[in-house]
Design a protein around this motif. Structure first.
Motif, short mmCIF file in Angstrom:
data_model
loop_
_atom_site.label_atom_id
_atom_site.label_comp_id
_atom_site.label_asym_id
_atom_site.label_seq_id
_atom_site.Cartn_x
_atom_site.Cartn_y
_atom_site.Cartn_z
N LEU A 1 0.83 -1.11 -0.06
CA LEU A 1 0.10 0.11 -0.08
C LEU A 1 0.78 1.23 0.02
O LEU A 1 1.98 1.39 0.44
N LEU A 2 0.36 2.21 -0.62
CA LEU A 2 1.13 3.60 -0.54
C LEU A 2 0.70 4.30 0.82
O LEU A 2 -0.54 4.36 1.10
N ARG A 3 1.79 4.95 1.46
CA ARG A 3 1.61 5.66 2.60
C ARG A 3 0.80 6.75 2.29
O ARG A 3 -0.20 7.25 3.14
N ASN A 4 0.87 7.47 1.17
CA ASN A 4 0.19 8.74 1.08
C ASN A 4 -0.29 8.69 -0.55
O ASN A 4 0.26 9.42 -1.29
N PRO A 5 -1.13 8.01 -1.00
CA PRO A 5 -1.51 7.86 -2.49
C PRO A 5 -1.74 9.09 -2.86
O PRO A 5 -1.51 9.42 -4.16
N ARG A 6 -2.48 10.20 -2.21
CA ARG A 6 -3.04 11.42 -2.77
C ARG A 6 -1.90 12.17 -3.26
O ARG A 6 -1.80 13.04 -4.31
N GLU A 7 -0.97 12.08 -2.27
CA GLU A 7 0.47 12.96 -2.87
C GLU A 7 1.00 12.27 -4.00
O GLU A 7 1.65 13.08 -4.93
N GLU B 1 11.44 5.25 0.48
CA GLU B 1 10.88 6.24 1.40
C GLU B 1 9.75 6.80 0.57
O GLU B 1 8.95 7.93 0.92
N GLU B 2 9.22 6.31 -0.57
CA GLU B 2 8.18 6.64 -1.53
C GLU B 2 8.41 7.90 -2.02
O GLU B 2 7.40 8.82 -2.45
N ARG B 3 9.55 8.22 -2.21
CA ARG B 3 9.99 9.57 -3.17
C ARG B 3 10.21 9.24 -4.53
O ARG B 3 10.60 7.91 -5.06
N LEU B 4 9.86 10.12 -5.52
CA LEU B 4 9.69 9.65 -6.89
C LEU B 4 11.30 9.69 -7.57
O LEU B 4 12.18 10.47 -7.30
N THR B 5 11.51 8.52 -7.95
CA THR B 5 12.98 8.09 -8.49
C THR B 5 13.00 8.48 -9.87
O THR B 5 13.77 9.36 -10.54
N LEU C 1 12.21 -4.66 -10.17
CA LEU C 1 11.33 -3.96 -9.21
C LEU C 1 10.19 -4.66 -8.77
O LEU C 1 9.57 -5.68 -8.89
N ARG C 2 9.87 -4.14 -7.30
CA ARG C 2 8.56 -4.47 -6.61
C ARG C 2 7.38 -3.94 -7.36
O ARG C 2 7.39 -2.52 -7.60
N CYS C 3 6.29 -4.81 -7.58
CA CYS C 3 5.14 -4.12 -8.24
C CYS C 3 4.41 -3.68 -7.32
O CYS C 3 3.97 -3.99 -5.93
N GLY C 4 4.05 -2.24 -7.40
CA GLY C 4 3.18 -1.30 -6.76
C GLY C 4 1.84 -1.35 -7.13
O GLY C 4 1.26 -2.04 -7.95
N ALA C 5 1.16 0.08 -6.45
CA ALA C 5 -0.10 0.20 -6.92
C ALA C 5 -0.59 0.44 -8.47
O ALA C 5 0.42 0.92 -9.27
N TYR C 6 -1.67 0.13 -8.67
CA TYR C 6 -2.18 0.31 -10.15
C TYR C 6 -3.51 1.67 -9.70
O TYR C 6 -4.39 1.28 -8.84
N ILE C 7 -3.18 2.72 -10.25
CA ILE C 7 -4.14 3.60 -9.89
C ILE C 7 -4.83 4.12 -11.32
O ILE C 7 -4.42 4.30 -12.27
#
Length: 208
Positions: free
Chosen positions: A39-45, A69-73, A147-153
């Protein structure tokens, strides 16, 4: 950046065998939920940041890589070619753009970076076969790039939602103006949802 989605060069996809293959290359919502996607910690951000950077319109996909740390790379956007939804084609497009913007992590024993996908489309927030094909493609592209598979939005006229998590919001939407980078987005209540849009409690804790 915005790049084109090359049309498939395979045999006609309207055959029964082609249709069956395409249906096999998609994930149902229950399969996605049971896959343990973090899960994303702050999906809206995350959504607001990608919306501001890429200004997606319907049929635009934005793939992004986040650090621990959920920073955009890194991120890239491209337009989906108007052809039948096929997870294999989506996987190839995602993998090609990932390779352009960030080195692979295949030498690592455990993935440390996570890829997420934001897809702007018409329609409502309910799951579609096209969403299932994007999920399949994202999962496979992440495996092939280390990579780790993350959220689909999904981003629609009604707002955004993280499929399989039951979280979403009204802003940004496919119709809203992007918030300038560095500026806080307009406050919006995070609304737990299911695929039909009805509220439901969150099923899992946010990934740490």
């Amino acid at each position: 950046m915005t790049l084109g989605f090359a049309p498939p060069s395979t045999a006609p996809v309207n055959s029964s065998s082609g249709s069956a293959s395409r249906l096999a290359r998609m994930l149902e919502p229950a399969e996605w939920t049971s896959a343990g996607i973090p899960l994303l910690r702050n999906p809206r951000e995350v959504v607001s940041g990608l919306h501001s950077r890429h200004r997606p319109t319907p049929s635009t996909a934005v793939v992004a890589v986040l650090d621990h740390e959920e920073r955009l790379t890194a991120s890239a956007s491209f337009t989906r070619w108007p052809a039948p939804a096929d997870g294999w084609e989506f996987r190839n497009a995602l993998l090609a753009h990932l390779r352009r913007v960030i080195p692979h992590d295949l030498r690592r024993r455990t993935p440390v970076r996570t890829a997420v996908l934001l897809y702007c489309r018409d329609g409502d927030e309910r799951w579609t076969e096209e969403d299932g094909a994007w999920m399949w493609g994202l999962r496979d592209a992440c495996t092939l790039h280390g990579l780790r598979c993350g959220a689909y939005i999904t981003l629609t006229g009604a707002g955004w939602q993280v499929l399989g998590e039951g979280r979403g919001g009204r802003r940004p939407s496919s119709d809203s103006r992007p918030t300038p980078l560095g500026e806080d987005p307009e406050p919006d209540r995070l609304v737990p949802r299911i695929a039909s849009g009805a509220p439901e409690p969150l099923r899992r804790a946010a990934a740490r």
